[in-house]
Design an enzyme around this catalytic site. Structure first.
Site, PDB file in Angstrom:
ATOM      1  N   ASN A 126      -6.365  -6.943  -6.954  1.00 57.81           N
ATOM      2  CA  ASN A 126      -6.437  -5.526  -6.591  1.00 57.81           C
ATOM      3  C   ASN A 126      -5.038  -4.947  -6.680  1.00 57.81           C
ATOM      4  O   ASN A 126      -4.069  -5.584  -6.282  1.00 57.81           O
ATOM      5  CB  ASN A 126      -7.074  -5.325  -5.214  1.00 57.81           C
ATOM      6  CG  ASN A 126      -6.098  -5.493  -4.082  1.00 57.81           C
ATOM      7  OD1 ASN A 126      -5.310  -4.600  -3.785  1.00 57.81           O
ATOM      8  ND2 ASN A 126      -6.129  -6.661  -3.445  1.00 57.81           N
ATOM      9  N   PHE A 128      -3.666  -1.203  -6.098  1.00 54.61           N
ATOM     10  CA  PHE A 128      -3.830   0.228  -5.798  1.00 54.61           C
ATOM     11  C   PHE A 128      -2.493   0.951  -5.676  1.00 54.61           C
ATOM     12  O   PHE A 128      -2.385   2.139  -5.965  1.00 54.61           O
ATOM     13  CB  PHE A 128      -4.579   0.397  -4.466  1.00 54.61           C
ATOM     14  CG  PHE A 128      -6.039   0.081  -4.548  1.00 54.61           C
ATOM     15  CD1 PHE A 128      -6.979   1.093  -4.677  1.00 54.61           C
ATOM     16  CD2 PHE A 128      -6.485  -1.231  -4.500  1.00 54.61           C
ATOM     17  CE1 PHE A 128      -8.333   0.804  -4.762  1.00 54.61           C
ATOM     18  CE2 PHE A 128      -7.837  -1.533  -4.586  1.00 54.61           C
ATOM     19  CZ  PHE A 128      -8.761  -0.514  -4.718  1.00 54.61           C
ATOM     20  N   CYS A 197       2.671  -5.701   0.926  1.00 50.93           N
ATOM     21  CA  CYS A 197       1.992  -5.209  -0.278  1.00 50.93           C
ATOM     22  C   CYS A 197       2.760  -5.633  -1.531  1.00 50.93           C
ATOM     23  O   CYS A 197       3.933  -5.312  -1.685  1.00 50.93           O
ATOM     24  CB  CYS A 197       1.850  -3.701  -0.271  1.00 50.93           C
ATOM     25  SG  CYS A 197       0.982  -3.156  -1.753  1.00 50.93           S
ATOM     26  N   LYS A 232       1.164  -7.440   9.152  1.00 52.86           N
ATOM     27  CA  LYS A 232       0.383  -8.076   8.078  1.00 52.86           C
ATOM     28  C   LYS A 232       1.390  -8.742   7.149  1.00 52.86           C
ATOM     29  O   LYS A 232       2.267  -8.066   6.581  1.00 52.86           O
ATOM     30  CB  LYS A 232      -0.409  -7.002   7.334  1.00 52.86           C
ATOM     31  CG  LYS A 232      -1.160  -7.468   6.096  1.00 52.86           C
ATOM     32  CD  LYS A 232      -2.526  -8.020   6.456  1.00 52.86           C
ATOM     33  CE  LYS A 232      -3.376  -8.291   5.238  1.00 52.86           C
ATOM     34  NZ  LYS A 232      -4.049  -7.112   4.732  1.00 52.86           N
ATOM     35  N   ILE A 261      -3.557 -13.894   5.339  1.00 55.92           N
ATOM     36  CA  ILE A 261      -2.540 -13.400   4.431  1.00 55.92           C
ATOM     37  C   ILE A 261      -2.996 -12.108   3.742  1.00 55.92           C
ATOM     38  O   ILE A 261      -4.171 -11.759   3.806  1.00 55.92           O
ATOM     39  CB  ILE A 261      -2.215 -14.461   3.331  1.00 55.92           C
ATOM     40  CG1 ILE A 261      -3.423 -14.743   2.473  1.00 55.92           C
ATOM     41  CG2 ILE A 261      -1.638 -15.701   3.927  1.00 55.92           C
ATOM     42  CD1 ILE A 261      -3.131 -15.646   1.256  1.00 55.92           C
ATOM     43  N   GLY A 320      -8.357 -14.144   4.055  1.00 57.22           N
ATOM     44  CA  GLY A 320      -8.194 -14.733   2.726  1.00 57.22           C
ATOM     45  C   GLY A 320      -9.375 -15.596   2.344  1.00 57.22           C
ATOM     46  O   GLY A 320      -9.575 -16.685   2.899  1.00 57.22           O
ATOM     47  N   ALA A 342     -12.159  -9.194   3.095  1.00 61.30           N
ATOM     48  CA  ALA A 342     -12.160  -7.989   2.251  1.00 61.30           C
ATOM     49  C   ALA A 342     -13.086  -8.216   1.062  1.00 61.30           C
ATOM     50  O   ALA A 342     -14.152  -7.607   0.957  1.00 61.30           O
ATOM     51  CB  ALA A 342     -10.733  -7.658   1.789  1.00 61.30           C
TER      52      ALA A 342
HETATM   53  C1  FMN Z   1      -9.875  -3.380  -2.526  1.00 58.17           C
HETATM   54  C2  FMN Z   1      -8.759  -3.933  -1.700  1.00 58.17           C
HETATM   55  C3  FMN Z   1      -7.763  -3.083  -1.206  1.00 58.17           C
HETATM   56  C4  FMN Z   1      -6.741  -3.575  -0.398  1.00 58.17           C
HETATM   57  N1  FMN Z   1      -5.836  -2.720   0.163  1.00 58.17           N
HETATM   58  C5  FMN Z   1      -4.992  -3.165   1.148  1.00 58.17           C
HETATM   59  C6  FMN Z   1      -4.213  -2.259   1.908  1.00 58.17           C
HETATM   60  O1  FMN Z   1      -4.246  -1.039   1.722  1.00 58.17           O
HETATM   61  N2  FMN Z   1      -3.414  -2.776   2.890  1.00 58.17           N
HETATM   62  C7  FMN Z   1      -3.350  -4.130   3.168  1.00 58.17           C
HETATM   63  O2  FMN Z   1      -2.636  -4.537   4.082  1.00 58.17           O
HETATM   64  N3  FMN Z   1      -4.082  -5.007   2.434  1.00 58.17           N
HETATM   65  C8  FMN Z   1      -4.907  -4.554   1.458  1.00 58.17           C
HETATM   66  N4  FMN Z   1      -5.716  -5.446   0.788  1.00 58.17           N
HETATM   67  C9  FMN Z   1      -5.606  -6.903   1.079  1.00 58.17           C
HETATM   68  C10 FMN Z   1      -6.662  -7.356   2.103  1.00 58.17           C
HETATM   69  O3  FMN Z   1      -6.478  -6.758   3.355  1.00 58.17           O
HETATM   70  C11 FMN Z   1      -6.633  -8.875   2.291  1.00 58.17           C
HETATM   71  O4  FMN Z   1      -5.430  -9.249   2.898  1.00 58.17           O
HETATM   72  C12 FMN Z   1      -6.777  -9.659   0.996  1.00 58.17           C
HETATM   73  O5  FMN Z   1      -7.705  -9.021   0.154  1.00 58.17           O
HETATM   74  C13 FMN Z   1      -7.239 -11.096   1.246  1.00 58.17           C
HETATM   75  O6  FMN Z   1      -8.523 -11.118   1.803  1.00 58.17           O
HETATM   76  P1  FMN Z   1      -9.845 -11.449   0.942  1.00 58.17           P
HETATM   77  O7  FMN Z   1      -9.596 -12.730   0.234  1.00 58.17           O
HETATM   78  O8  FMN Z   1     -10.945 -11.490   1.946  1.00 58.17           O
HETATM   79  O9  FMN Z   1     -10.014 -10.315  -0.019  1.00 58.17           O
HETATM   80  C14 FMN Z   1      -6.708  -4.968  -0.082  1.00 58.17           C
HETATM   81  C15 FMN Z   1      -7.684  -5.822  -0.622  1.00 58.17           C
HETATM   82  C16 FMN Z   1      -8.701  -5.333  -1.415  1.00 58.17           C
HETATM   83  C17 FMN Z   1      -9.747  -6.267  -1.952  1.00 58.17           C
END
Ligand code: FMN
Length: 359
Positions: A126, A128, A197, A232, A261, A320, A342
């Site tokens: 991802n 953004f 980030c 974070k 993470i 994660g 997420a």
């Molecule tokens: C679509 C998307 C957008 C994300 N945007 C942010 C964000 O704005 N701020 C942040 O701290 N992490 C962001 N993340 C990271 C997630 O909070 C998370 O740490 C990461 O995706 C690992 O978790 P997962 O394996 O369950 O996806 C984003 C992740 C995804 C998938």
């Protein structure tokens, strides 16, 4: 694919997701009953499980998550100024066998927009760049998001600083504190600062810089008073253990919890080996989902070990690769006080319900 249920539809633009999402969700089938039994950061919750900052960019999204039984929900990271993020697409599926190891992440990984049906194989990138409509939008919307939490549910606000013209490091740190203060003034019961980030090259990944982390935590905590502060952070390699311990020691007077993470950065290319996501500084982007579970679990264990050895009291939010109820249980057994998903929740709206049913 068009009628798939999504909190955040990866095939639609960020604006479309903000304006029209979430899509095709079934918001009436999940209910919490009885009394909430868990305590997290001073709040009673039904289950310390939820969605981290990212897939929920407005109050419509956070409220949908609460309705589906995600009891700890984070509003997507916001800034103190409007900020245009990266170009669409923001999400791609990684063609990856098994874990995203550090060795694999050091090379390049092929990605496209075809997602596997088997969620145990779903690893995505991802990118953004943390777009924000600015406080004129999000302060009022945050108030709606807070109001959307039911009994036994908790809304967390995530904020980040923005480097602006003429800013010194001091100004940048103060901007984190200002964002946190705006969130506190709007009534956020818990505030997270995003120090990890990987998708805004000019801002860097702050969590590996002890001085920046300390200054931001000090100032943010001062700005929000009694409201619990979370940080974070990303993955620290085993050879960065001393750095991790130094940072944890420094922030422990200020933070109530550590969320870990974020993502693991890797170069993402198309099938011909060219940069997959258009734009400067976008060759490397954050990867998440099933392939990073090993790293989230390992960090949870290490943070728990440090906490016990040094007598700290911070809560651990394990993030994660949580795709199944067993993943939730593994995080808890590694020391997580709260677990979040997420990618897993984006592709399975019923993940919270499934976990609750399995306990
Ligand atoms: C679509 C998307 C957008 C994300 N945007 C942010 C964000 O704005 N701020 C942040 O701290 N992490 C962001 N993340 C990271 C997630 O909070 C998370 O740490 C990461 O995706 C690992 O978790 P997962 O394996 O369950 O996806 C984003 C992740 C995804 C998938």
């Amino acid at each position: 694919m068009s009628d798939m249920a999504y909190f955040y539809d990866p095939n639609k633009t960020f604006e479309d997701n903000c304006d029209n999402g979430p899509f095709n969700m079934d918001l009436t089938s999940v209910k919490n009953t009885g009394e909430p039994q868990y305590e997290f950061l001073g709040h009673k919750v039904y289950l310390p499980f939820g969605i981290p900052a990212g897939p929920l960019p407005t109050s419509k999204h956070t409220t949908a998550a609460f309705k589906l039984g995600y009891d700890v929900v984070v509003y997507k990271t916001q800034r103190t100024v409007p900020f245009t993020g990266n170009k669409f697409p923001h999400i791609l599926s990684l063609k990856l066998d098994g874990d995203l190891t550090l060795e694999k992440a050091a090379g390049s990984i092929v990605a496209d927009q075809n997602y596997p049906e088997d969620l145990s194989k779903l690893t995505i990138t991802n990118s953004f760049g943390m777009p924000s409509q600015g406080p004129d939008f999000w302060i009022d919307d945050l108030k709606k998001a807070i109001a959307g939490a039911g009994k036994g549910q908790l809304l967390i606000m995530s904020v980040v600083g923005t480097i602006q013209d003429g800013f010194t490091p001091d100004d940048y740190y103060n901007d984190f504190a200002y964002g946190a203060q705006l969130a506190a003034d709007a009534g956020a019961p818990v505030i997270e600062v995003n120090l990890s980030c990987p998708n805004v090259a000019t801002e860097g990944v702050l969590c590996y810089s002890p001085e920046s982390v300390l200054e931001i935590c000090k100032r943010a905590k001062k700005a929000i008073g009694d409201v619990p502060l979370l940080i974070k952070i990303g993955y620290y390699r085993p050879d960065q253990q001393d750095l991790l311990e130094e940072i944890v020691e420094q922030v422990s007077p200020y933070v109530a919890g550590i969320s870990s993470i974020n993502t693991i950065a890797a170069a993402v290319v198309d099938k011909d080996g060219n940069q997959a996501l258009e734009g400067e500084g976008r060759l490397k982007s954050g990867c998440c989902g099933a392939g990073i579970r090993w790293a989230g679990l390992e960090m949870t264990k290490r943070l728990d070990e440090i906490r016990k050895r040094k007598g700290y009291s911070y809560a651990i939010i394990g993030v994660g690769g949580v795709m199944t109820p067993d993943d939730y249980k593994h995080y808890v057994s590694h020391g997580a006080d709260c677990v979040m998903s997420a990618t897993g929740a984006m592709w399975n709206q019923y993940l919270a319900r499934d976990i609750k049913a399995s306990l």
